[in-house]
Scaffold this motif. Structure first.
Motif, PDB file in Angstrom:
ATOM      1  N   VAL A  50       0.469  -1.128   0.218  1.00  0.00           N
ATOM      2  CA  VAL A  50       0.104  -0.031  -0.030  1.00  0.00           C
ATOM      3  C   VAL A  50       1.096   0.952  -0.077  1.00  0.00           C
ATOM      4  O   VAL A  50       0.503   2.036  -0.739  1.00  0.00           O
ATOM      5  CB  VAL A  50      -1.081   0.203   1.586  1.00  0.00           C
ATOM      6  CG1 VAL A  50      -1.907   1.175   1.759  1.00  0.00           C
ATOM      7  CG2 VAL A  50      -1.994  -1.209   1.054  1.00  0.00           C
ATOM      8  N   PHE A  51       2.196   1.175   0.769  1.00  0.00           N
ATOM      9  CA  PHE A  51       2.929   2.557   1.171  1.00  0.00           C
ATOM     10  C   PHE A  51       3.418   2.520  -0.366  1.00  0.00           C
ATOM     11  O   PHE A  51       3.374   3.924  -0.648  1.00  0.00           O
ATOM     12  CB  PHE A  51       3.485   2.236   2.256  1.00  0.00           C
ATOM     13  CG  PHE A  51       4.169   3.602   1.987  1.00  0.00           C
ATOM     14  CD1 PHE A  51       4.594   4.633   2.341  1.00  0.00           C
ATOM     15  CD2 PHE A  51       6.293   3.553   1.469  1.00  0.00           C
ATOM     16  CE1 PHE A  51       5.539   5.627   2.642  1.00  0.00           C
ATOM     17  CE2 PHE A  51       6.730   3.968   2.052  1.00  0.00           C
ATOM     18  CZ  PHE A  51       6.452   5.393   2.104  1.00  0.00           C
ATOM     19  N   ARG A  52       3.976   1.507  -0.868  1.00  0.00           N
ATOM     20  CA  ARG A  52       4.681   1.680  -2.023  1.00  0.00           C
ATOM     21  C   ARG A  52       3.577   2.423  -3.067  1.00  0.00           C
ATOM     22  O   ARG A  52       4.361   2.774  -4.121  1.00  0.00           O
ATOM     23  CB  ARG A  52       5.252   0.086  -2.993  1.00  0.00           C
ATOM     24  CG  ARG A  52       6.799   0.475  -2.154  1.00  0.00           C
ATOM     25  CD  ARG A  52       7.652  -1.356  -2.694  1.00  0.00           C
ATOM     26  NE  ARG A  52       8.426  -2.296  -1.863  1.00  0.00           N
ATOM     27  CZ  ARG A  52       7.300  -3.356  -1.513  1.00  0.00           C
ATOM     28  NH1 ARG A  52       6.018  -3.438  -2.520  1.00  0.00           N
ATOM     29  NH2 ARG A  52       7.771  -3.827  -0.302  1.00  0.00           N
ATOM     30  N   SER A  53       2.586   1.462  -3.090  1.00  0.00           N
ATOM     31  CA  SER A  53       1.767   2.353  -4.234  1.00  0.00           C
ATOM     32  C   SER A  53       1.016   3.702  -4.252  1.00  0.00           C
ATOM     33  O   SER A  53       0.922   4.495  -5.346  1.00  0.00           O
ATOM     34  CB  SER A  53       0.613   1.374  -4.271  1.00  0.00           C
ATOM     35  OG  SER A  53      -0.444   1.873  -5.208  1.00  0.00           O
ATOM     36  N   ILE A  54       0.932   4.159  -3.301  1.00  0.00           N
ATOM     37  CA  ILE A  54       0.873   5.127  -3.242  1.00  0.00           C
ATOM     38  C   ILE A  54       1.634   5.783  -3.229  1.00  0.00           C
ATOM     39  O   ILE A  54       2.028   7.886  -3.817  1.00  0.00           O
ATOM     40  CB  ILE A  54       0.302   5.495  -1.211  1.00  0.00           C
ATOM     41  CG1 ILE A  54      -1.245   4.599  -0.913  1.00  0.00           C
ATOM     42  CG2 ILE A  54       0.449   7.333  -0.860  1.00  0.00           C
ATOM     43  CD1 ILE A  54      -2.112   4.955   0.493  1.00  0.00           C
TER      44      ILE A  54
END
Length: 99
Positions: A50-54
């Motif tokens: 999730v963090f990487r995507s955001i």
């Protein structure tokens, strides 16, 4: 019942026959099944994705703004990030279209 018939009868329409409304053996079975999905490793791996995507979407947004000499409302983006982080971690929202 630990949850009690009163709570079960009131919440079952909203929450179904799930871990938050049942007791006894049904609760133990659902708790054991769900515990595998909420292990530290599973949550860490999921939150990293999730963090990487955001972060990728935010980096693209900053890059586009910089190349076109535009300003960014960072507080708005911060709030959107927190909103999506919360919903992803609660398995409610799978899209990142607002960021």
């Amino acid at each position: 019942m630990l949850q009690g018939w009163y709570h079960y009868s009131r919440l079952t329409d909203l929450l179904g026959d799930g871990i938050f409304t049942v007791d006894g053996e049904k609760w133990r079975h659902q708790r054991k099944t769900s515990s595998y999905e909420f292990s530290t490793k599973m949550l860490r791996d999921f939150s990293s994705v999730v963090f990487r995507s955001i972060a990728e979407k935010l980096a693209q947004l900053v890059s586009e703004a910089a190349s076109s000499n535009q300003t960014i409302e960072i507080q708005v983006r911060y709030n959107q990030y927190n909103y999506h982080k919360y919903h992803h971690s609660n398995l409610l929202d799978k899209s990142l279209t607002c960021v």
